[in-house]
Design an enzyme around this catalytic site. Structure first.
Site: not given
Length: 264
Positions: A50, A61
């Site tokens: 990924e 994030d």
């Protein structure tokens, strides 16, 4: 068209393991090193890669990944570098490569153009964390046309109606969010992930891989006890940051070992 990602997960299961999905940001600490890091991650036992193109507003994030992506952007990473990196990695490893991207860069690049360039580079599909299937008709059409996998996110707070839509639209696997919040390492995983995987399975025949907060081999082992695979990001990025490619390799091998299941 057969899903390359689903095939990789099935191959792991046939080998008595859950799947290990490993995330790394592209361009960190520089483009060439990120390519070497991805190849190393594959060689260390990842079943699916990924890879995340850096984005200026990475709302999902955590700090470790945000800092890495900001470093990559400061070093001059451009979205087109995604395809250069995917092509270079795909030429050296034989596992599927998913690109994890926020939706705005794809829109800016052009949905069909992005799909065509990713497929031409050898990519397997997209993970799209900030768009749902009902808002992505262009991507659904482009992925059908190009044979790319489309991985949507399911959260513990999702209604059954939304989960059914995600199950029906996803290919490869459903990215099953372990807990609400941003990515990062956590001492204990939310038990809601187990319940969410059960709900997804009740709604259709789907692979469910759990991500967010998984950072140790023991946590990987706990996840693959009930899910099809475990997704690890922050721990790998931290290992690359602190120990370079060699440090990443050691951490990845330890995490991969956590996917083993006791054979029945």
């Amino acid at each position: 068209m057969t899903s390359r990602v689903a095939a990789a997960i099935d191959a792991a299961h046939a080998d008595g393991r859950g799947a290990f999905v490993g995330y790394l940001p592209l361009g960190f600490p520089d483009l060439q090193t990120s390519i070497e890091a991805a190849v190393t991650l594959a060689e260390a036992g990842a079943d699916v890669l990924e890879l995340g193109p850096p984005y200026s507003d990475p709302v999902m994030d955590g700090v470790v990944i945000q800092e890495a992506t900001q470093t990559a952007l400061a070093a001059g990473f451009r979205l087109r570098d995604t395809f250069t990196a995917v092509r270079a990695i795909a030429e050296r490893v034989d596992i599927p490569i998913l690109v994890m991207t926020y939706w705005n860069p794809v829109l800016q690049y052009g949905v069909d153009r992005f799909a065509d360039d990713l497929a031409a580079a050898g990519g397997a599909g997209l993970i799209t964390p900030d768009i749902t299937p009902d808002a992505a008709p262009e991507w659904l059409a482009a992925s059908e046309r190009t044979g790319l996998d489309r991985v949507f996110l399911a959260a513990p707070t999702s209604t059954d109606e939304r989960l059914r839509m995600i199950v029906e639209a996803s290919t490869g696997f459903v990215y099953t969010v372990s807990t609400m919040g941003i990515t990062g390492e956590r001492a204990e995983l939310d038990a809601a992930a187990r319940t969410l995987v059960t709900r997804l399975r009740e709604l259709g025949d789907v692979h469910a891989c759990v991500g967010i907060g998984i950072s140790t081999p023991d946590q990987v082992a706990g996840v693959v006890d009930y899910a099809d695979g475990a997704i690890v990001g922050t721990a790998l990025v931290r290992a690359l940051r602190d120990g370079g490619v060699a440090g990443l390799s050691g951490t990845a091998r330890a995490l991969a070992a956590g996917t083993a299941r006791e054979r029945v």
